[in-house]
Design a protein around this motif. Structure first.
Motif, PDB file in Angstrom:
ATOM      1  N   ASN A 118      -1.662   9.549  13.202  1.00 48.42           N
ATOM      2  CA  ASN A 118      -0.272  10.345  12.460  1.00 48.42           C
ATOM      3  C   ASN A 118       0.647   8.527  12.387  1.00 48.42           C
ATOM      4  O   ASN A 118       1.187   8.030  11.236  1.00 48.42           O
ATOM      5  CB  ASN A 118       0.470  10.883  12.920  1.00 48.42           C
ATOM      6  N   PHE A 165      -1.006   5.858  11.911  1.00 47.22           N
ATOM      7  CA  PHE A 165      -1.642   5.620  10.699  1.00 47.22           C
ATOM      8  C   PHE A 165      -1.144   5.869   9.068  1.00 47.22           C
ATOM      9  O   PHE A 165      -0.784   4.587   7.847  1.00 47.22           O
ATOM     10  CB  PHE A 165      -3.477   5.498  10.388  1.00 47.22           C
ATOM     11  N   VAL A 166      -0.943   6.608   9.028  1.00 47.08           N
ATOM     12  CA  VAL A 166      -0.577   7.368   7.697  1.00 47.08           C
ATOM     13  C   VAL A 166       0.840   7.203   7.466  1.00 47.08           C
ATOM     14  O   VAL A 166       0.935   6.611   6.643  1.00 47.08           O
ATOM     15  CB  VAL A 166      -0.618   9.333   7.915  1.00 47.08           C
ATOM     16  N   GLN A 167       1.976   7.517   8.895  1.00 45.07           N
ATOM     17  CA  GLN A 167       3.124   6.910   8.421  1.00 45.07           C
ATOM     18  C   GLN A 167       3.197   5.473   7.920  1.00 45.07           C
ATOM     19  O   GLN A 167       3.570   4.836   6.957  1.00 45.07           O
ATOM     20  CB  GLN A 167       3.762   6.380  10.012  1.00 45.07           C
ATOM     21  N   CYS A 214       0.645   3.713   6.020  1.00 46.16           N
ATOM     22  CA  CYS A 214       0.273   3.491   5.172  1.00 46.16           C
ATOM     23  C   CYS A 214       1.060   4.163   4.010  1.00 46.16           C
ATOM     24  O   CYS A 214       1.927   3.620   3.160  1.00 46.16           O
ATOM     25  CB  CYS A 214      -1.276   4.356   4.839  1.00 46.16           C
ATOM     26  N   PHE A 219      -4.694  12.682   2.184  1.00 46.43           N
ATOM     27  CA  PHE A 219      -3.936  11.487   1.554  1.00 46.43           C
ATOM     28  C   PHE A 219      -4.337  10.352   0.178  1.00 46.43           C
ATOM     29  O   PHE A 219      -4.174   9.863  -0.398  1.00 46.43           O
ATOM     30  CB  PHE A 219      -5.521  10.343   2.280  1.00 46.43           C
ATOM     31  N   PRO A 266       8.463   8.274   4.402  1.00 52.38           N
ATOM     32  CA  PRO A 266       7.529   8.401   5.564  1.00 52.38           C
ATOM     33  C   PRO A 266       6.345   9.288   6.053  1.00 52.38           C
ATOM     34  O   PRO A 266       5.429  10.024   6.328  1.00 52.38           O
ATOM     35  CB  PRO A 266       6.806   7.048   6.468  1.00 52.38           C
ATOM     36  N   GLY A 267       7.552   9.875   7.339  1.00 54.77           N
ATOM     37  CA  GLY A 267       8.664  11.237   8.410  1.00 54.77           C
ATOM     38  C   GLY A 267       7.435  12.165   8.119  1.00 54.77           C
ATOM     39  O   GLY A 267       7.371  12.923   8.450  1.00 54.77           O
ATOM     40  N   VAL A 291       4.245  12.219   7.129  1.00 52.53           N
ATOM     41  CA  VAL A 291       3.697  12.560   8.345  1.00 52.53           C
ATOM     42  C   VAL A 291       3.615  14.094   9.124  1.00 52.53           C
ATOM     43  O   VAL A 291       2.536  15.021   8.885  1.00 52.53           O
ATOM     44  CB  VAL A 291       3.797  11.562   9.014  1.00 52.53           C
ATOM     45  N   SER A 306       0.744  16.466   9.792  1.00 50.62           N
ATOM     46  CA  SER A 306       0.302  17.495  10.674  1.00 50.62           C
ATOM     47  C   SER A 306       0.763  18.667  11.092  1.00 50.62           C
ATOM     48  O   SER A 306       0.378  19.292  10.748  1.00 50.62           O
ATOM     49  CB  SER A 306       1.065  15.843  11.652  1.00 50.62           C
ATOM     50  N   PHE A 339       0.265  -4.324   8.731  1.00 48.37           N
ATOM     51  CA  PHE A 339      -0.134  -3.345   9.310  1.00 48.37           C
ATOM     52  C   PHE A 339      -0.793  -2.923  11.063  1.00 48.37           C
ATOM     53  O   PHE A 339      -1.008  -4.733  11.036  1.00 48.37           O
ATOM     54  CB  PHE A 339      -1.844  -3.268   8.875  1.00 48.37           C
TER      55      PHE A 339
END
Lengths: 596, 583
Positions: free
Chosen positions: A219, A221-223, A225, B102, B118-119, B122, B126, B428
């Motif tokens: 999660n 990582f996805v956030q 990216c 993705f 982004p939230g 995610v 998920s 990152f």
């Protein structure tokens, strides 16, 4: 997002024994013993009703349905009598079950609420040195997830576990009364069953922890990216990001498959035990019936009780792991609850005529074993004087404020407010006397009015003056209910600049003898900044003030500028003097000119 | 079947296809389990009947016990099999679908990310994916199991006695209905409690993050009381949840008991009348117990499928999204660049929704050399930078590179020309080295160090625990704003592209360091096309030209010196800076 709050600490061995933890849990439960007792009694009723029903079926079969000796009408009215009992039992079981869930939830919530309140009150009473060492996320986890873990144990385990054990014991007793030999054979299955359950509970816990870790990694990582996709695309890093993602995605799959493999083994094994027991009952029990030692109804009841007996076993491993993680959570909670790093004790003195004189006398200070941040720092501020403190990051500017507020005690030297040492002053008085506006802001979930008054008794006229001084007019005109608009969690969202204006109003509302502005305008856009600077200029007049700022244009209005370097005063004087002197301040001005 | 559902099923089928063999084997095992489980009561019935009739002996009972045990072992093996095969396949489907999400996200551009923070992405990868996986795994199993068991149980019961069967199953539809209704309400109340839980933790977070203010204002007790109020609401939400929970599960037990009672009453009478044997009645009762679970399962499965379908359509919305800057149908090759790169904006308008114009009629040309963009906060400087970096899409005929329309060139090819330093540095959770080498993973350490030196961050990197191999981000070393900006700058410098776009790159860097960086950048500006949007005028002294943007329009252009002399806003900012100098 639901669920995960980034929580995967290992169960480190703590300093409490299991007994000590349980003792503390029981102390918390004790005030609610009546509710807990009621829940236990209700669940006894549930268990009793559950056990009575197969017994009623057996009675119906034995006494009436198969009783060839009785007249058919008598047999049918017998069945009807049992049916009435059956209805009453089932309805009672249902009602008791419902109330048991509600009663237990209520007292569980109340106990956890008390615990959460006590924990919050404790944490918030601790001194700043404690917060320096604890990440905020961890403290939040204690108050939310850890409490939740305990609650889950309380509602879904304690009473039901008690019930399950009681029910299994009752079944064993009933079976033993019906046929001791057969019951004895079944009992032999228990030790391997419990051993298996405990083993499985431990394994499942480890597996789930692993999965939580990979899910969190995936999660975040996805956030990351998703937030940085433009950068990934511009720098052409899609392929690398993709292969890293594949790795994480595969890890997650592998761990999930491992969990599936373990569960695929355990659940059917329990069923196997149940079926095997049935086989034994048919063989041995059937033989007893043939020998005339047992009735057919008893055999049917036996078969039924076996199913009831194995039902809770399937869930027991799950409960076992709930208890394990709840006890680990309880330990972390109680450790925190018994932390004693309270704020330094203050004295009870209050200056006779507080005017706002501040003096630092040869003060040295280091944060918790770190290098010295202040080294023989001396500074005298007269009542009504505005002093600006400037200097590079790490030169000790904010530390001066932290010591003046009494958040920390100096290593050497003394800090005096109106001639009284800070550690002898009444801390409540001191903090009322000082108004602090800092870079961080705090908006309470309440009305704007309450955010400014903080419950202090402030008259409407005084409040209007504060609103005027802090330049809140334009902000209030945007709010549909003016000062009564709800802000913060669940209310209106404010911008950083608006929050800062409210922080300023809040400080002014207390009519402080000393006003401290610690980087109060650092993270604000230029339009708001000029508004705030204007507001600040009108409020500094006639008040002792300490201003810390990056921007030298804010600072130049001060009566005196103090340049700090490595925990000492390097220069001090008016803007004009310092600019002309060609020292550090002049160099900083030059730097700022080049920068803008 | 509506087309939307058809598309969903087609997607699911494409995900399941590679695993059809495993699934088929899994469902075969599941059916075998059901069959064996249904057979066990028959064996029991035979045994009981045998005992009642006196025809059984110890040997026959032993044989029947053995059959039951053997069936138990068979059930064990097949259960183990389907759990691994079907649930395993559902996890693999989850993995593949997550990879598709993705992939789709990797190919999308700014307008998508603007609508989907982004939230929410995610949450899609998920929570929504979880709902799909649950429906595909346990949901499918429960559905097949429930259908087979229900049909089989009812079939056996019908074979034994149709009338008794009808009476026995009469209450069951009510159970399925009640379960479906109550679980919808349960879901709703659960969501409310979860929301309150999030409030609780947000309140804690805010209070502890601003602990200095709490202490300075002396509002510890107040905060504790406010926390208590949220806690009280949380209790209320949970009690509302508990009333549904407390009703749902006992209710299915109650319904099961009702069935049992009906069978006892009617069946008892039939036995007395000699129409049904005692063994049959006992077997009937065991089938009835077997029916309770599938009945509850129907309600549960319905909810599961509904949630899975909702989530799947959310996921499909992302899979169907296309970047606004799509590949042109006939992409032109990049123009010749041996004489440097010239970027032109011509009549550029940019709107955020109807009637909200952000940029209006922007005309400017950059390169080779440095173009500065000045202007007050919110004037549109960052938007221009984002347009040139091809983060934001533009209409045809607005953006050109050496005379070729950007929309005729592949976005990937364009991005290959541009290095970008964004306003908010995006780093990152990886090593410092990997962060700098993002655009050039093949770069040697010497090159990376040189870029870091140019961005004046090398010494600070060397002071970190593991130098260039130090991991930064959430679980590593945290960096100051200035350090982040300089790492982002080093990344852009290392990528060595002909065009460099920077959006307020040095706002958090102190003055002395900024001077050092500007001196280093001078060499880089010289043989490249650079566009810098900034609040800081110091960079503009190096610029060939500066444009002033106010409220989305170009209001002035000229050299730094010219603007300082004639543009009132520019002069005011300059004067404000100069003010600090005069004693």
């Amino acid at each position: 997002m639901r669920g995960n709050f980034g929580y995967f600490e290992d169960d480190r061995p703590g300093s409490f024994s299991a007994g000590a933890i349980w003792k503390r849990i029981l102390v918390r439960v004790r005030p609610w013993w009546k509710s807990v007792l009621l829940a236990v009694v209700l669940s006894q009723v549930v268990v009793g009703a559950g056990l009575a029903i197969p017994w009623l079926v057996k009675e119906a079969l034995d006494r009436y349905i198969t009783a060839a000796g009785l007249a058919p009408a008598e047999r049918i009215s017998g069945i009807l009598r049992i049916a009435v009992l059956f209805c009453a039992t089932a309805a009672t079981g249902f009602a008791a079950n419902f109330f048991q869930v509600v009663v237990l939830e209520r007292c569980g919530q109340e106990i956890m609420h008390r615990l959460r309140q006590d924990l919050f009150a404790r944490i918030i009473s601790l001194g700043l040195p404690f917060f320096d060492r604890q990440p905020v996320g961890r403290l939040v986890t204690r108050l939310t997830n850890d409490i939740q873990n305990m609650h889950e144990m309380f509602t879904s385990v304690i009473v039901t576990l008690f019930n399950d054990i009681l029910r299994m014991a009752a079944i064993v007793v009933i079976l033993a009364a019906m046929n001791p030999v057969l019951a004895g054979i079944l009992l032999l299955a228990l030790p391997p069953l419990f051993g298996l359950t405990a083993l499985f509970g431990r394994t499942a816990r480890r597996l789930f922890r692993d999965i939580r870790a990979t899910v969190a990694a995936l999660n975040s990582f996805v956030q990351e990216c998703a937030s940085g996709m433009s950068v990934i695309q511009i720098f052409g890093a899609e392929d690398r990001v993709r292969s890293r993602f594949d790795e994480l995605n595969r890890d997650n799959l592998v761990r999930n498959l491992r969990q599936i493999a373990v569960f695929a083994m355990f659940m059917p094994v329990i069923e196997l035990f149940a079926t095997a027991s049935t086989a034994v009952v048919i063989w041995r029990g059937g033989s007893r019936v043939l020998e005339g030692m047992m009735s057919i109804g008893a055999l049917a009841a036996f078969l039924h009780y076996i199913r009831l007996f194995f039902q809770p076993v399937r869930e027991m491993s799950q409960k076992y792991s709930i208890v394990q993680s709840a006890v680990a959570s309880a330990e972390r909670i109680f450790l925190l609850l018994e932390t004693t790093q309270q704020e330094p004790q203050g004295g009870g003195r209050v200056p006779r005529s507080p005017a706002g004189a501040v003096e630092f006398r040869e003060v040295s200070f280091a944060y918790d074993g770190g290098p010295e941040v202040l080294r023989g720092f001396s500074l005298k501020i007269a009542p009504g004087e505005t002093v600006a403190i400037v200097g590079p990051t790490g030169s000790g500017k904010t530390t001066v404020i932290n010591l003046l507020e009494g958040f920390y005690r100096p290593g050497r030297g003394a800090i005096l407010v109106d001639g009284v040492a800070v550690d002898e002053l009444d801390p409540a008085w001191l903090r009322r006397f000082i108004g602090l506006v800092s870079q961080e802001t705090l908006i309470l979930p309440a009305s704007l009015r309450e955010n400014i008054t903080l419950g202090r008794d402030i008259g409407e006229a005084a409040l209007a003056r504060v609103v005027e001084q802090a330049r809140l007019g334009p902000l209030l005109s945007r709010m549909e209910k003016g000062l009564d608009t709800a802000v913060g969690i669940g209310g209106r969202v404010l911008s950083a600049g608006e929050e800062q204006l409210i922080a300023l109003a809040r400080a002014l509302a207390g009519d402080p003898g000393i006003l401290i502005l610690d980087e109060a305008t650092a993270s604000i856009d230029s339009a708001t900044e000029s508004l705030i600077e204007e507001a600040i200029a009108t409020t500094l007049a006639g008040r002792t003030a300490i201003v810390i700022a990056h921007r030298l244009s804010t600072v130049r209005r001060a009566d005196r500028i103090v340049v700090m370097e490595a925990g000492r005063i390097a220069e001090s004087g008016s803007h004009e003097d310092l600019a002309a002197a060609g020292g550090r301040y002049a160099a900083m001005l030059e730097g700022e000119r080049l920068r803008d | 079947m509506n087309p939307e559902t058809k598309r969903r099923l087609r997607l699911l089928f494409s995900l399941f296809r590679p695993r059809l063999a495993a699934l088929a084997a899994g469902f075969a095992a599941l059916l075998a389990v059901d069959a064996m489980q249904l057979f066990i009561p028959r064996v029991i019935r035979d045994a009981v009947d045998g005992i009642a009739a006196g025809s059984a002996d110890e040997q026959s009972l032993f044989r029947q016990g053995l059959v039951i045990a053997a069936l138990g072992c068979g059930v064990f093996v097949c259960r183990y099999g389907w759990r691994r095969l079907i649930l395993g396949a559902s996890r693999q489907v989850e993995r593949d679908l997550r990879a598709r999400i993705f992939d789709a996200v990797l190919g999308l551009d700014a307008p998508f990310f603007h609508k989907n923070p982004p939230g929410s992405i995610v949450a899609l990868a998920s929570n929504d994916l979880n709902a799909v996986q649950m429906a595909c795994g346990m949901g499918l199993v429960a559905l097949v199991d429930a259908v087979v068991m229900t049909l089989a149980c009812i079939g056996f019961m019908l074979a034994m006695h149709p009338f008794l069967t009808l009476i026995a199953v009469a209450p069951l539809p009510f159970l399925a209905l009640a379960t479906a209704l109550l679980s919808a309400r349960l879901h709703h109340r659960f969501a409310a409690a979860q929301k309150r839980f999030a409030e609780l933790s947000e309140f804690c977070r805010q209070s502890f993050a601003a602990i200095r203010l709490v202490k300075a204002a002396g509002i510890e007790a107040r905060q504790t009381r406010a926390f208590g109020r949220i806690g009280r609401s949380y209790i209320r939400d949970n009690l509302r949840l508990a009333t549904v929970q407390g009703a749902l599960f006992p209710f299915s037990g109650l319904m099961g008991n009702l069935c049992l009672l009906l069978v006892l009453l009617a069946g008892g009478r039939l036995v007395i009348e000699g129409a049904v044997s005692v063994g049959e009645l006992v077997a009937f009762i065991s089938y009835l117990f077997m029916l309770t679970w599938p009945m509850m399962a129907f309600g549960w499965v319905a909810g599961l499928f509904q949630r899975g379908m909702t989530s799947l359509s959310r996921i499909m919305k992302v899979l169907d999204s296309r970047p606004v800057m799509a590949e042109p149908s006939e992409p032109l090759p990049l123009p010749a660049m041996d004489k440097g790169v010239r970027i032109e904006l011509s009549g550029l308008n940019l709107d955020s929704g109807p009637g909200r114009r952000l940029l209006e009629g922007i005309e400017l040309s950059a390169g080779p050399g440095l173009l500065g963009i000045a202007g007050p906060t919110g004037a549109g400087k960052s938007l221009i930078a984002a347009v040139v970096a091809r983060i934001l899409p533009v209409a045809d005929g607005c953006l050109f590179i050496n005379g070729v329309d950007a929309n005729r060139i592949s976005p990937a090819a364009w991005r290959g020309l541009v290095a970008f330093v964004p306003q908010h540095s995006l780093l990152f959770a990886d090593t410092v080295r990997a962060n700098i080498a993002l655009g050039r993973p093949d770069a040697g350490l010497a090159e990376i160090e040189a870029a870091a030196r140019a961005a004046a961050i090398h010494d600070e990197i060397m002071a970190m625990p593991a130098g260039y191999e130090t991991v930064i981000g959430e679980r590593g070393v945290s960096l100051s704003g200035g350090q982040k900006q300089r790492l982002a700058l080093a990344r852009a410098i290392l990528s060595d592209k002909p065009v460099l776009v920077m959006d307020d790159p040095l706002s958090a860097v102190d003055a002395a360091t900024e001077q050092e960086i500007i001196a280093n950048l001078r060499k880089i500006f010289r043989n490249r096309t650079c566009i810098v949007a900034s609040h800081r005028f110091s960079l503009f002294e190096e610029a060939d030209r500066v444009v002033v943007i106010e409220r989305g329009r170009v209001t002035d252009r000229g050299s730094h010196r010219e603007l300082a002399a004639r543009n009132p806003w520019y002069a005011m900012v300059a004067a404000r800076q100069a003010m600090d100098l005069k004693p």
